[in-house]
Write an enzyme that holds these catalytic residues in place. Structure first.
Site, PDB file in Angstrom:
ATOM      1  N   ASP A  43       0.815  -1.207   0.000  1.00 18.89           N
ATOM      2  CA  ASP A  43       0.000   0.000   0.000  1.00 18.89           C
ATOM      3  C   ASP A  43       0.852   1.263   0.000  1.00 18.89           C
ATOM      4  OD1 ASP A  43      -2.432  -1.202  -0.145  1.00 18.89           O
ATOM      5  OD2 ASP A  43      -2.937  -1.004   1.963  1.00 18.89           O
ATOM      6  N   LYS A  97      -3.752   3.279  -2.337  1.00 22.77           N
ATOM      7  CA  LYS A  97      -4.998   4.020  -2.490  1.00 22.77           C
ATOM      8  C   LYS A  97      -4.868   5.261  -1.613  1.00 22.77           C
ATOM      9  CE  LYS A  97      -8.890   1.758  -2.407  1.00 22.77           C
ATOM     10  NZ  LYS A  97      -9.364   1.964  -3.780  1.00 22.77           N
ATOM     11  N   MET A 108      -7.302   9.471   8.980  1.00 17.53           N
ATOM     12  CA  MET A 108      -7.681   9.983   7.659  1.00 17.53           C
ATOM     13  C   MET A 108      -8.657  11.155   7.763  1.00 17.53           C
ATOM     14  SD  MET A 108      -8.080   6.267   5.758  1.00 17.53           S
ATOM     15  CE  MET A 108      -9.018   5.549   7.124  1.00 17.53           C
TER      16      MET A 108
END
Length: 286
Positions: free
Chosen positions: A53, A74, A189
């Site tokens: 990732d 991502k 996030m």
């Protein structure tokens, strides 16, 4: 990074073998390669292919020089592979007889969609092994000198994601319940929607002067830490020019950084406050 690291004898004399056709779903920790588990290093040594990732440090891949390295990152607002495509690619590689290591930042089951990937693999008859990792919401804060729990501050902590599957602030979250339910909040996030999040928490009753820490690129050489308040967080983040990835911590445990900034102490700095909670007594009460 040297590839000469030798593993100690395993619990039964040897470490698990990554067999052809298997997928090991592994957490790479918050950033610092030293925070990998021994199981993770063992997996890196054996893999034919490592699918990693965006938050996995490139240096970690040095422990798998024999493997093909496939990027499947991502990142919000940037072109990236669809989750379904990533999961099915894991299936295809395993069905081709490869030893597959799926390497995800932090812990794969903490806002990492690891549960979805593992479920898809099992639905397609692919055997899996789960290797937990240190989540940034715990390890990243610890590197910043912030204990996610402290007896004088909190008996509960809530972990929250700052965006949902669409990339928007999660509408399914009951921000009032979150604000009232735990003394310390850890938000993953959340940088993109920090204004909405801070506003929702203040509207739900959290004090504007409540301590907040923003830890960017936790545990890496690029780590930056901003200490602010809930009311000033948006303006201070903008003024500091901070960028994701970041962990937000809301609560009085942030004050402990004034005494527990161990990286600052290593650099020769003095503690800013030996009693940041103003207890007026020794740290231990029993």
């Amino acid at each position: 990074m040297s590839d000469s690291l030798s593993l100690p004898a395993g619990p039964m004399g040897q470490w698990p073998e990554l067999l052809p056709g298997w997928v090991w779903l592994c957490g790479a920790g918050p950033g610092d390669p030293g925070l990998l588990t021994i199981h993770a290093v063992n997996a890196l040594r054996q893999a034919d292919v490592v699918i990693y990732d965006a938050l996995v440090q490139e240096a970690i891949l040095d422990w798998a020089p024999q493997a093909e390295h496939v990027y499947a990152g991502k990142r919000g607002g940037k072109p990236s592979a669809k989750q379904r495509d990533i999961s099915l690619r894991l299936v295809d590689m395993a069905k081709a007889g490869k030893r597959v290591l799926r390497l995800k930042g932090g812990d794969p089951f903490v806002f990492g969609r690891g549960g979805e990937e593992a479920q898809t693999l099992i639905q397609h008859g692919v055997p899996v092994r789960i290797i937990p990792g240190i989540s940034a919401g715990i390890g990243g804060l610890a590197y910043a000198g912030i204990p996610v729990t402290h007896r004088d501050v909190n008996q509960s902590v809530t972990f929250v994601t700052g965006h949902d599957q669409s990339g928007a602030t999660p509408t399914s979250l009951n921000w009032r319940a979150i604000a009232e339910g735990a003394q310390v909040l850890v938000i993953y996030m959340g940088m993109k929607h920090v204004a909405q999040i801070s506003g929702a928490l203040i509207d739900a009753g959290r004090a504007r002067n409540e301590p907040v820490a923003v830890v960017c690129s936790a545990t890496t050489p690029e780590q930056r830490v901003l200490e602010t308040t809930l009311g000033d967080m948006v303006a201070d983040i903008d003024a500091a020019g901070l960028e994701p990835p970041a962990i937000l911590c809301v609560g009085r445990s942030v004050l402990m950084r004034q005494v527990l900034d161990w990286q600052g102490l290593m650099a020769g700095e003095s503690p800013r406050n030996l009693d940041p909670l103003n207890r007026g007594r020794p740290a231990e009460v029993s």
